[in-house]
Design a protein around this motif. Structure first.
Motif, PDB file in Angstrom:
ATOM      1  N   THR A   1       0.854  -1.198   0.000  1.00 21.68           N
ATOM      2  CA  THR A   1       0.000   0.000   0.000  1.00 21.68           C
ATOM      3  C   THR A   1       0.875   1.227   0.000  1.00 21.68           C
ATOM      4  N   PRO A   2       0.304   2.366  -0.480  1.00 20.32           N
ATOM      5  CA  PRO A   2       1.098   3.604  -0.462  1.00 20.32           C
ATOM      6  C   PRO A   2       1.546   3.985   0.934  1.00 20.32           C
ATOM      7  N   GLU A   3       0.678   3.757   1.929  1.00 20.87           N
ATOM      8  CA  GLU A   3       1.028   4.131   3.295  1.00 20.87           C
ATOM      9  C   GLU A   3       2.266   3.378   3.752  1.00 20.87           C
TER      10      GLU A   3
ATOM     11  N   PHE B   1      10.254   3.768   3.376  1.00 23.80           N
ATOM     12  CA  PHE B   1      11.167   4.279   2.354  1.00 23.80           C
ATOM     13  C   PHE B   1      12.638   4.169   2.758  1.00 23.80           C
ATOM     14  N   GLN B   2      12.952   4.546   3.974  1.00 26.43           N
ATOM     15  CA  GLN B   2      14.348   4.490   4.414  1.00 26.43           C
ATOM     16  C   GLN B   2      14.843   3.053   4.483  1.00 26.43           C
ATOM     17  N   GLU B   3      13.981   2.174   4.969  1.00 28.48           N
ATOM     18  CA  GLU B   3      14.348   0.742   5.003  1.00 28.48           C
ATOM     19  C   GLU B   3      14.538   0.231   3.584  1.00 28.48           C
ATOM     20  N   PHE B   4      13.681   0.702   2.651  1.00 27.98           N
ATOM     21  CA  PHE B   4      13.810   0.307   1.237  1.00 27.98           C
ATOM     22  C   PHE B   4      15.167   0.746   0.667  1.00 27.98           C
ATOM     23  N   LYS B   5      15.590   1.978   0.969  1.00 27.03           N
ATOM     24  CA  LYS B   5      16.878   2.465   0.479  1.00 27.03           C
ATOM     25  C   LYS B   5      18.039   1.647   1.050  1.00 27.03           C
ATOM     26  N   ALA B   6      17.890   1.234   2.303  1.00 30.07           N
ATOM     27  CA  ALA B   6      18.940   0.400   2.919  1.00 30.07           C
ATOM     28  C   ALA B   6      19.016  -0.957   2.225  1.00 30.07           C
ATOM     29  N   LEU B   7      17.836  -1.509   1.867  1.00 26.42           N
ATOM     30  CA  LEU B   7      17.813  -2.792   1.150  1.00 26.42           C
ATOM     31  C   LEU B   7      18.462  -2.647  -0.227  1.00 26.42           C
ATOM     32  N   GLN B   8      18.192  -1.524  -0.906  1.00 21.70           N
ATOM     33  CA  GLN B   8      18.830  -1.284  -2.213  1.00 21.70           C
ATOM     34  C   GLN B   8      20.356  -1.245  -2.083  1.00 21.70           C
ATOM     35  N   GLN B   9      20.853  -0.569  -1.079  1.00 22.24           N
ATOM     36  CA  GLN B   9      22.293  -0.473  -0.861  1.00 22.24           C
ATOM     37  C   GLN B   9      22.887  -1.851  -0.574  1.00 22.24           C
TER      38      GLN B   9
ATOM     39  N   GLN C   1       7.585  -1.272  -8.641  1.00 19.32           N
ATOM     40  CA  GLN C   1       6.267  -1.241  -7.990  1.00 19.32           C
ATOM     41  C   GLN C   1       6.314  -0.390  -6.721  1.00 19.32           C
ATOM     42  N   PHE C   2       7.396  -0.533  -5.987  1.00 12.28           N
ATOM     43  CA  PHE C   2       7.530   0.247  -4.749  1.00 12.28           C
ATOM     44  C   PHE C   2       7.552   1.740  -5.068  1.00 12.28           C
ATOM     45  N   TYR C   3       8.363   2.102  -6.095  1.00  9.91           N
ATOM     46  CA  TYR C   3       8.447   3.515  -6.455  1.00  9.91           C
ATOM     47  C   TYR C   3       7.105   4.061  -6.932  1.00  9.91           C
ATOM     48  N   ASP C   4       6.368   3.251  -7.653  1.00  8.57           N
ATOM     49  CA  ASP C   4       5.067   3.715  -8.154  1.00  8.57           C
ATOM     50  C   ASP C   4       4.052   3.934  -7.031  1.00  8.57           C
TER      51      ASP C   4
ATOM     52  N   GLU D   1      10.861  11.837  -6.220  1.00 11.27           N
ATOM     53  CA  GLU D   1      11.485  12.628  -7.268  1.00 11.27           C
ATOM     54  C   GLU D   1      12.979  12.823  -7.008  1.00 11.27           C
ATOM     55  N   TYR D   2      13.344  12.995  -5.772  1.00 10.90           N
ATOM     56  CA  TYR D   2      14.750  13.131  -5.411  1.00 10.90           C
ATOM     57  C   TYR D   2      15.525  11.862  -5.797  1.00 10.90           C
ATOM     58  N   ASP D   3      14.922  10.720  -5.473  1.00 11.51           N
ATOM     59  CA  ASP D   3      15.587   9.443  -5.810  1.00 11.51           C
ATOM     60  C   ASP D   3      15.703   9.275  -7.321  1.00 11.51           C
ATOM     61  N   PHE D   4      14.605   9.638  -8.074  1.00 14.81           N
ATOM     62  CA  PHE D   4      14.655   9.560  -9.529  1.00 14.81           C
ATOM     63  C   PHE D   4      15.774  10.451 -10.079  1.00 14.81           C
TER      64      PHE D   4
END
Length: 610
Positions: free
Chosen positions: A156-158, A164-172, A198-201, A211-214
């Motif tokens: 879900t969007p919520e 988001f921060q946890e997602f960025k850590a997973l990407q790293q 999907q997460f970004y959308d 937008e910053y991440d893009f």
């Protein structure tokens, strides 16, 4: 939204295909395999096995991971040098008269050390491969877990905004994980990219962060495009290709950009990749073309060697000439580069077999020649012993006939080695001369008379020398008078006869030349006059002179045969050898001229006897 992202991912995946001239390799495969196209020629040149051995020791005991390409290169160079050494040993063995089938390869200490170091490297590589496989499996499990976590977040969007921060850590964390099994790369990447997009959308409530991440991803991918474009002009196409693989890996691991920028950005990156991959392919096509040309050159050398090997070799000179031609081809072979791997062994075996068979037949020829030489040496030694047994005989007529027969038999025997020829001939001539000297001494009137005759002939020679220096107007008349007076003088001691003869004819020939008189013709004319006077003393005197001339005739003929035989063994490749050949040739011509003069004198006596 999910369908559109997956379609875009599939589109990007389909575009990265070899048929489109974009080659992207998994980083895990680069560390586990060395394909022929990836191997680069090692720039270092090794001249000795010891140098190669020292380098392989450094690799075996270095902390860095041994590179298979360099190890294989060193192995190829070492055994090429070792093969050249053994070829030289075999060639030396064969040229020394050895049987090629009995040639044995000597153990090489450096080869044993080289094998030990290679085994150390193999053990290290096997250990590293096992460790890498274990690491790949662990990395696979970690990446699968990351995908599951992102999949859970993209509900879900919520939840997306909160995580988001946890997602960025997973990407790293995903970027830091490198090696995985090659057969899992594509599937794993598709799943990861799918759930990331999907997460970004779903980040609608946190558009600023999205937008910053893009924007950061756009900057990074644009930089990757610029780097790839710089590589299109890189001097080393192989290095550029390998660097491109790292760029592709980084491009994959970088997050998405705005939808409308994704395709143009990818097309830009793909265009640079196409150029780099095309240059990479052209580089190895050029190598393959050069190897093809080298194969044609080596095939031509094989054909030339086969033609030389088929030529007939009747004598030693033929073998030596053809050996030089074969060795010239071998030297040319060494200067030609590599050929396609699948033809390397076959073309080398063809060339080497032809050369080996040629030198084997050469060895057999010299072995047989050596046997014939030894047989001829034994025959001549037997004749020498017979001549020595007759040398003290006082039965002048019978013994003379026997010795003349031995001389004829001697001439029928074939060649002997140069190192034996002169000694054998000297021994035989010494035995014959011993008898004939004794016979001639017995026939001389008195020793005192001979010495007096020697003294008178010396005086005439001195007068002839003075005549050459003074050159009076009546020189020709004086010369004829002195020649006539010299001819009237009787025998001299046998040991002095040849020297007096040579001194006399030498000065007379010089005077004849000075006075434009044919020396040989003049001596023949003088001889005719002497024979007329000799005939007045009786037939026995003529027969004695004829016997002396026949002995001189046989001796000259034997000398000519000996010189001509020895001339066949001489090599004119050096200045000394060439001078010796010229000197010997002049001797032969002079002896033939003397032989012809003796033949004419014998005919004159035979005509007088009639």
């Amino acid at each position: 939204m999910i369908d559109s992202q997956e379609n875009l991912l599939n589109q990007e995946t389909q575009e990265v295909k070899p048929s489109e001239e974009v080659v992207v390799q998994n980083s895990s495969e680069e560390n586990s395999k060395d394909t022929p196209q990836e191997q680069q020629p090692h720039p270092r040149i090794f001249n000795t096995k010891h140098e190669v051995l020292e380098r392989i020791k450094e690799i075996a005991h270095d902390e860095e991971i041994p590179k298979k390409s360099e190890t294989e290169y060193l192995k190829m160079v070492f055994y090429k040098l070792l093969g050249a050494e053994r070829d030289a040993q075999q060639k030396e063995f064969i040229q020394a008269g050895g049987d090629p089938e009995k040639f044995q390869i000597r153990p090489d200490i450096e080869e044993e050390e080289f094998k030990v170091e290679l085994s150390i490297i193999r053990e290290r590589r096997q250990k590293i491969v096992l460790q890498q496989e274990e690491e790949k499996q662990k990395n696979l499990e970690r990446k699968l877990a990351i995908i599951e976590q992102i999949k859970t977040m993209a509900t879900t969007p919520e939840e997306a905004n909160q995580n988001f921060q946890e997602f960025k850590a997973l990407q790293q964390e995903w970027k830091e994980i490198k090696l995985i099994p090659a057969d899992k790369v594509s599937e794993l990447w598709r799943n990861y990219q799918l759930y990331v997009e999907q997460f970004y959308d779903l980040l609608n409530l946190n558009r600023e962060a999205r937008e910053y991440d893009f924007r950061k991803n756009l900057e990074k991918k644009t930089k990757l495009c610029e780097t790839a474009e710089l590589l299109t002009e890189f001097n080393d196409p192989v290095s550029a290709f390998h660097q491109l693989q790292e760029l592709h890996q980084e491009y994959r691991e970088t997050g998405p950009v705005e939808k409308e920028l994704r395709e143009p950005l990818w097309e830009r990156f793909k265009a640079a990749s196409t150029i780099i991959n095309r240059r990479h392919m052209q580089h190895f096509e050029a190598i393959r073309e050069a190897e093809k040309e080298n194969l044609e050159k080596k095939t031509k050398l094989c054909e030339q060697a086969e033609l030389i090997a088929q030529k007939e070799n009747r004598k030693s000179a033929d073998w030596e000439e053809h050996s030089k031609e074969i060795m010239a081809l071998q030297a040319e072979w060494k200067n030609i580069g590599t050929v396609p791997r699948k033809f390397n062994t076959k073309i080398y075996e063809r060339f080497r077999t032809t050369c080996d068979e040629f030198f084997k037949r050469k060895s057999e020829f010299y072995k047989n020649l050596k046997a014939r030489f030894q047989e001829n040496v034994d025959k001549k030694k037997a004749i020498i012993e017979q001549a020595r047994a007759l040398s003290d005989s006082t039965d002048w007529k019978t013994t003379a006939e026997k010795l003349i027969e031995l001389q004829k038999e001697w001439r029928k025997i074939g060649m002997v080695p140069r190192k034996n020829a002169d000694k054998l001939w000297e021994d035989f001539r010494e035995a014959c001369n011993k008898f004939f000297d004794a016979r001639d001494a017995n026939r001389a009137d008195t020793k005192g008379e001979q010495n007096e005759n020697l003294k008178r002939k010396k005086e005439i020679i001195e007068q002839l020398k003075a005549l050459e220096q003074e050159k009076p107007d009546n020189a020709a008349e004086t010369l004829n008078n002195l020649i006539e007076e010299f001819g009237k003088i009787g025998h001299v001691p046998f040991k002095s006869k040849e020297r007096i003869y040579n001194d006399y004819h030498s000065i007379v020939d010089q005077l004849h030349k000075m006075l434009n008189i044919d020396a040989s013709r003049k001596r023949i004319d003088d001889f005719k006059g002497n024979i007329k006077k000799m005939a007045e003393r009786g037939v026995s005197a003529l027969n004695t002179e004829r016997s002396r001339l026949m002995h001189r005739f046989d001796q000259l003929k034997q000398d000519i045969n000996t010189y001509e035989n020895n001339l066949g063994f001489l090599n004119a490749s050096s200045k000394k050898g060439n001078n010796l050949i010229e000197d010997m040739t002049r001797r032969i011509e002079r002896l033939k001229s003397d032989l012809e003069e003796v033949k004419q004198k014998i005919r004159i006596i035979d005509a007088e006897n009639k």
